[in-house]
Motif scaffolding. Structure first.
Motif: not given
Length: 178
Positions: A85-90
Motif C-alpha cells: 500500500a502506497p500510504w504505508m510507504h509514506v
C-alpha cells in the motif's frame, strides 16, 4: 488473533513513546531556562533535570519506541500485504523521521548533561512541535489510508505546521511581556 494483540500493543507503545518524547523536550526547555538562575540554583536544577531526563528516556521513551516498532513489525509480518500500500510507504517514512527525531533528542539530552547545549528555549519549543506534526501525519495516514488526497494532505500539514510556529512565537511574546 495475534495481529489484534500486536495492534493493541503497537497503539499502547506509540502513545507512551509520544508521551515520553513530548515530556522530554519540555524537560529540555526547563533545563535550558534554568541557566538563567544563579549558579548555585542552576547546579541543583541541572542535577535534577539530568536525573529526570535519564529516567524518562531509558525507562519510558526508548523502550516504548523499540516496543512500538517491534509490534508494528509483527503486524507487517502477519499481514505483509500492507507493504504494497502506497500510504504505508509514506507512513514508514514518517516513522523513520520520528525515530531520527528520537535519537536527536537523545543527543540533546547528552549535550545538556555536559552543560554545552546550544539550543534556545524557543528553538526547543519549535523542535517539540515537529513531533506533533509527525504524529498528526502518521495518524491521518493510518486512519484515512488511500482516501487522503495527497495535495490537500500536504497543504494541510504545512498549514498546521505554520499555525504551530505562529503559536510558539505568540507564546514567546506573551512570556516576554510578563
Amino acid at each position: 488473533m495475534l495481529y489484534l494483540y500486536a495492534k493493541a500493543l503497537h497503539i499502547i507503545f506509540v502513545i507512551t513513546w509520544m508521551a515520553g518524547l513530548f515530556y522530554m523536550v519540555r524537560l529540555f526547555i526547563y533545563h535550558t531556562e534554568a541557566r538563567r538562575r544563579p549558579a548555585e540554583v542552576y547546579q541543583i536544577l541541572h542535577e535534577e533535570y539530568i536525573k529526570n531526563e535519564r529516567l524518562l528516556w531509558w525507562i519510558i521513551a526508548t523502550p516504548s519506541m523499540y516496543l512500538a516498532v517491534a509490534a508494528g513489525a509483527v503486524m507487517l509480518y502477519i499481514n505483509p500485504a500492507w507493504l504494497q500500500a502506497p500510504w504505508m510507504h509514506v507512513k514508514l517514512m514518517f516513522v523513520l523521521g520520528l525515530i531520527v527525531y528520537h535519537f536527536i533528542c537523545q543527543r540533546i539530552m547528552y549535550t545538556l548533561k555536559g552543560g554545552g547545549n546550544k539550543w534556545t528555549s524557543i528553538q526547543l519549543r519549535l523542535w517539540n512541535e515537529l513531533a506533533t506534526v509527525l504524529m498528526f501525519a502518521i495518524v491521518f495516514l493510518v486512519v484515512l489510508k488511500n482516501a487522503v488526497n495527497w495535495v490537500y494532505g500536504v497543504l494541510g500539514l504545512i498549514l498546521f505546521s505554520v499555525m504551530l510556529m505562529v503559536a510558539v512565537k505568540w507564546y514567546k511574546k506573551v512570556r516576554e511581556r510578563t
